[in-house]
Design an enzyme around this catalytic site. Sequence first.
Site, mmCIF file in Angstrom:
data_model
loop_
_atom_site.group_PDB
_atom_site.id
_atom_site.type_symbol
_atom_site.label_atom_id
_atom_site.label_comp_id
_atom_site.label_asym_id
_atom_site.label_seq_id
_atom_site.Cartn_x
_atom_site.Cartn_y
_atom_site.Cartn_z
ATOM 1 N N TYR A 114 0.813 -1.222 0.000
ATOM 2 C CA TYR A 114 0.000 0.000 0.000
ATOM 3 C C TYR A 114 0.843 1.267 0.000
ATOM 4 O O TYR A 114 0.475 2.263 -0.593
ATOM 5 C CB TYR A 114 -0.978 -0.013 1.180
ATOM 6 C CG TYR A 114 -2.207 -0.811 0.851
ATOM 7 C CD1 TYR A 114 -3.073 -0.374 -0.156
ATOM 8 C CD2 TYR A 114 -2.500 -1.999 1.499
ATOM 9 C CE1 TYR A 114 -4.193 -1.109 -0.492
ATOM 10 C CE2 TYR A 114 -3.612 -2.743 1.168
ATOM 11 C CZ TYR A 114 -4.457 -2.292 0.170
ATOM 12 O OH TYR A 114 -5.556 -3.009 -0.176
ATOM 13 N N GLU B 256 -0.565 -31.069 9.573
ATOM 14 C CA GLU B 256 -1.044 -30.261 8.450
ATOM 15 C C GLU B 256 -2.303 -29.492 8.833
ATOM 16 O O GLU B 256 -2.419 -28.308 8.574
ATOM 17 C CB GLU B 256 -1.316 -31.163 7.230
ATOM 18 C CG GLU B 256 -1.940 -30.404 6.053
ATOM 19 C CD GLU B 256 -2.391 -31.308 4.917
ATOM 20 O OE1 GLU B 256 -2.108 -32.518 4.959
ATOM 21 O OE2 GLU B 256 -3.019 -30.783 3.985
ATOM 22 N N ASP C 58 -2.343 -35.387 5.442
ATOM 23 C CA ASP C 58 -3.242 -36.268 4.698
ATOM 24 C C ASP C 58 -2.402 -37.211 3.843
ATOM 25 O O ASP C 58 -1.277 -36.875 3.454
ATOM 26 C CB ASP C 58 -4.131 -35.450 3.735
ATOM 27 C CG ASP C 58 -5.194 -34.647 4.477
ATOM 28 O OD1 ASP C 58 -5.444 -34.939 5.662
ATOM 29 O OD2 ASP C 58 -5.774 -33.729 3.842
#
Lengths: 364, 533
Positions: free
Chosen positions: A97, A193, A245
């Site tokens: 910004y 995770e 996973d």
Amino acid sequence: MERAKTDPKQTLNIMGNSILKDINSMKNPGIVLPIRTLSNVFFDEKHRIIRLGDKISRRTYLNVAHTRKFMQTLLVAAECKKIMQQNVSTSIRDMYYILKRTIKNTNENTFEDQNESDPVLEDLEAALNTLREKLHLKADRKGYIAGPIKIVDGEDTIDCTRMGSSGWAIPSNVEPEVIQFRDCTADYVLVIEKDAVWQRLNEDKFWKKHNCLILTGKGQPARGCRRMINRLHNELKLPVYVLTDADAWGYYIYSVIKQGSINLSFLSDRLGTPDAKFIGLTTQDVQQFNIPKNVTIKLNEGDKKRANEMLNYVWFKPKEWQHEIKHMLQAGHKLELEALSSKGIRFISEKYLPQKIQNKEFLP
Amino acid sequence: MVVKTAHEMAKEHRAISISEFFEKNRHLLGYDNKIKALLTIIKEAVDNALDATEEARVLPDIYVKIEELEKEKYKIVIRDNGPGIVKKQVANIFGKLLYGSKFHKLRQSRGQQGIGISGCVLYSQLTSGQPTQILTSTGDGKTHKYRIKIDVKHNEPMIEESQVIKTDKWHGVQVTFVAEGLYREHKQSVIEYLKQVAISNPYANIVFDSPTGKVEFSRGVQVLPKEPDEIKPHLYGVEIGILTRMLHDTKARTIQTFLTSEFSRIGSLTAKKICEDAKIDPRTSPRKLTEEDVKNISYAVKETKLTKPPTDCLSPLGNELIKNGLKKELNPEWVDAISRPPTVYRGWPFQIEVGIAYGGSVAEPSFMRFANKVPLLYQAGDCAITKSITKIDWRRYGLQGSKFPEAPVVIFVHLCSVWVPFTSESKESIASYPVIIKEIKLGLQDCARKLSLYLSGVRKAQMIAEKKRIFERYAGETAVALEELTGSPSKQIEENILKMVEKRWGEINGEEDTEEQRGEGQDRSQANTEHNG
């Protein structure tokens, strides 16, 4: 590591002056940048991390494909210098910004979105051989930790056994100048995770029962989180076990924690933890733990393609990984961490993890 | 039931005159409606004026006036500076259909059949009841004034007034019609017609005094195109009927001399071979041939390989005249034209010319068809030119659009021939002989290639200009950043960056696509793919 010792302020001055010199002598000015793509990374077999090669590109002003990025690089460099001089720190979003404005006599902005300023910043980090944290820049916090360790953060000392249900949020800058460790009694670090699974283990006080630290990166861990894992392992000599996973994305997250990423390969020394071990899930767990078939997910075409690509990656070459990936392809399914709940809500904390750790059933 | 005998029926049969026929079938001459009627009158008179001036090798000055007398009734005046018409021919030229010099001659000209101008006289008289007034002088100080109508039954002129007026020396013809019509200014109007005439005849000066104001189409060049030569017919293009008539009219004593003297490119050897194949003695008198013999000759001709007719008899415009015409009337950004070499269809020599005007004042795509320098405004769909244009893949030449280019282009196609194969008597579209289509396509492709070369040059120039703009655009911000890094004033830095761009401009344009640029390009695409917080 020693290259990082050069003062980034000094380096920025040298860069600016050399460009100015080129301009004043009517030469095409350029900024030399390491190439940060697959074509310029290699797997360092000895240290077992991804490293940046020595290919460089010259970002020059008189090349229409570069001009805009050339300007952006200098704008970011100038802003970094300013921030360092004022000795404040700011976020990479703030930076965007601060630098975003309309270019005179055009309807074009210096930066159109943060996706333009972030890579430029990484280019600069790579070019200056420094961390953006040393350039006084922060990213959003992402990731949590809990367990028997005290963390000194500036003037505060945080006891991570007393963080309630949420854990301590890991800041983006965990460099030793800012964060130090105290009184760690944990035996290992468990990196998870998924935040939901982390919360389950925290609620079960898994860290207490098994005397460990539990940490989540909420998906792909941010660099603060990866640096934290790196430091916990290197400084406190804690083994690191990773739980994701059983799918291509999970294995990829593990590989980034272990040997670093292509994009930030110049930081693998600081962000990678080559000694990390993969605890699970694997598709082979389905048989071993009698997980019901109906909680597995069928592989789609994308999964298969990705798995086949992974078979060729150097860091997945160990025979255990080749075996697992081929098993996944053959079985034709993948598995989410939550699938373990089908065996009971505490199956993961009371049966699965203890058994794996006790038997040292890890993938390298 | 009354039974008519063959004799009684025979009394009812009678030959109708050509004038009577056209009185009933005026659409065949181009008088289908009131708007088109005005155009047809102007077209016939202007065509004649241009033919006459060109034949006399005079740069044409043509004045056209349309004045509304009352609702849907107009006075139409056409004046030229041609050689004028000799007194004894005036009445026949204007008052008798199918009277003309051109039908019997094989020579490239605008008019062909001798129907046009007398058709105008007939139409005027049918719609207004008024005779046509003709003023003409051959330059001897005497002007002949005629007021003429046509005796429809006998196809003969009726002279209502004829007098000689002493005037200043001038030569040319001025015709005044009074006829029914409707004046409009759309795509198929008089003004569009005259504009296209001005393009295809840039050596003519045309002034048009219209009901909405005066327009001048100024002369663009001071030279006339090459004069067309008269040629003899070619045996391939002659059908049995014409052959029979020619056999009757010829002065030749033997069939062999008939063939060698009346037709183009027939030597005595060829003539003998034709006779032999037709099983006729070459020494037979042409008048003694039977119908069967004529048929046999016709068959024999088809089996014989004949030399093509001469093609240097044509009068093409040439690319300079086409370019000049397009430039002066359309004011395009780019123009080019090409003349195809002459070739032959069915024994008739013809030649295709193509011009393309691009950009500038040309805003909309359009195409213009011409036959022997005459614009064709109607029946575009049936025309060989339209068909050829739609067969070109314009995208291959950097233009949008499949059938017609969707770009600011005007396509000009001109066919000139001693005998233009029109699809009908009103001469509005060209028949689609494969060889004609092929020639037009080749011309279009050739010209389009030149345009595409030009366009790629323009695009390159635009790219170079854009490049410079990029280098200038980022100079200011770069200088601001460098001031922060070095402490030098940004104003001076910016100036120096611009100077540096200027100084290295030459080599910048030589060094596109370097190694480093390719490296950067890849860099960008992959650097953002990974998530990192």
